[in-house]
Design a protein around this motif. Structure first.
Motif, PDB file in Angstrom:
ATOM      1  N   UNK A  95       0.826  -1.208   0.000  1.00  0.00           N
ATOM      2  CA  UNK A  95       0.000   0.000   0.000  1.00  0.00           C
ATOM      3  C   UNK A  95       0.859   1.256   0.000  1.00  0.00           C
TER       4      UNK A  95
ATOM      5  N   UNK B 196      -3.611   0.163  -3.011  1.00  0.00           N
ATOM      6  CA  UNK B 196      -3.397  -1.032  -2.195  1.00  0.00           C
ATOM      7  C   UNK B 196      -2.599  -2.090  -2.943  1.00  0.00           C
TER       8      UNK B 196
ATOM      9  N   UNK C   2       2.598   1.255   3.600  1.00  0.00           N
ATOM     10  CA  UNK C   2       2.336   0.349   4.717  1.00  0.00           C
ATOM     11  C   UNK C   2       2.148  -1.058   4.182  1.00  0.00           C
ATOM     12  N   UNK C   3       2.254  -2.056   5.075  1.00  0.00           N
ATOM     13  CA  UNK C   3       1.992  -3.436   4.685  1.00  0.00           C
ATOM     14  C   UNK C   3       0.524  -3.611   4.342  1.00  0.00           C
ATOM     15  N   UNK C   4       0.212  -4.588   3.528  1.00  0.00           N
ATOM     16  CA  UNK C   4      -1.151  -4.767   3.025  1.00  0.00           C
ATOM     17  C   UNK C   4      -1.917  -5.758   3.878  1.00  0.00           C
TER      18      UNK C   4
END
Lengths: 111, 114
Positions: free
Chosen positions: B31, B50, B94-96
């Motif tokens: 993301x 995303x 950021x991590x998904x």
């Protein structure tokens, strides 16, 4: 109503003081909570995540109250270098990738 | 070192001109986001993505466009339709679909009108 609300301050405190900020959120589906620090004209930097049981990192303590929908940040033994704007951030369990930012609380620590 | 790189640090736009802000990350995050911050104000979401080749409008998308052709890159174009582009632009990743993953920010681009 804003998703995340913070008192803008400024909070003016002497060195060594203890200061606390609250942040309220409107969406009960909020899942993850964070405090960021932003210095003037710089990017936000992660200060700490906030866990359900509360957590501490040195002089900083974060608490979560799901029933009343607020999180708090306590800073003990304030340093001059703590002067910054503190941003409260939440995201939803239905979309971990959508973050909601408060407008920030400004802290001035005076000698 | 892993991180997010934004360029340029300062950018000036002439009337009627489109400008593109670069954002590259090597954190392997799915993301990515663009925010705008005006002086003394909070962050406002412009666009987010995303996954590669997909993106969604945020709260203030008018006058902006984005692309996500590669996982590492999420450039933002400020078009001439954006009448008040002067602001501090922040890119984040950021991590998904992972709970409690915070966002990480680049060091921002300051855009001004000539």
């Amino acid at each position: 109503r804003k998703e995340v609300e913070q008192d803008p301050g400024p909070f003016n405190v002497p060195e060594g003081a203890t200061v606390a900020f609250n942040c309220t959120y409107s969406n009960s589906a909020s899942q993850s909570f964070f405090w960021y620090r932003q210095d003037c004209r710089k990017e936000p930097k992660l200060l700490m995540s906030v866990y359900s049981s509360g957590n501490e990192d040195g002089r900083f303590t974060a608490q979560l109250n799901r029933a009343s929908q607020y999180i708090s940040l306590l800073i003990r033994d304030s340093k001059l270098s703590d002067s910054a704007t503190y941003l409260c951030v939440v995201n939803s369990r239905y979309n971990f990738n959508k973050f909601y930012f408060g407008s920030g609380t400004k802290l001035n620590v005076k000698p | 070192d892993g991180g997010i790189t934004q360029s340029p640090k300062y950018l000036f736009r002439k009337e009627g001109q489109n400008v593109t802000l670069s954002c590259e990350q090597n954190l392997n995050h799915d993301a990515m986001y663009w925010y705008r911050q005006d002086p003394g104000q909070g962050l406002r979401l412009i666009y987010y993505s995303q996954i590669v080749n997909d993106f969604q409008k945020g709260d203030i998308a008018e006058g902006y466009s984005v692309s996500r052709e590669k996982k590492e890159s999420f450039p933002l174009t400020v078009t001439s339709a954006q009448k008040n582009p002067t602001a501090f632009y922040l890119c984040a990743s950021s991590g998904f679909e992972v709970s409690n993953q915070p966002q990480h920010f680049g060091d921002g681009t300051r855009l001004s009108i000539l």
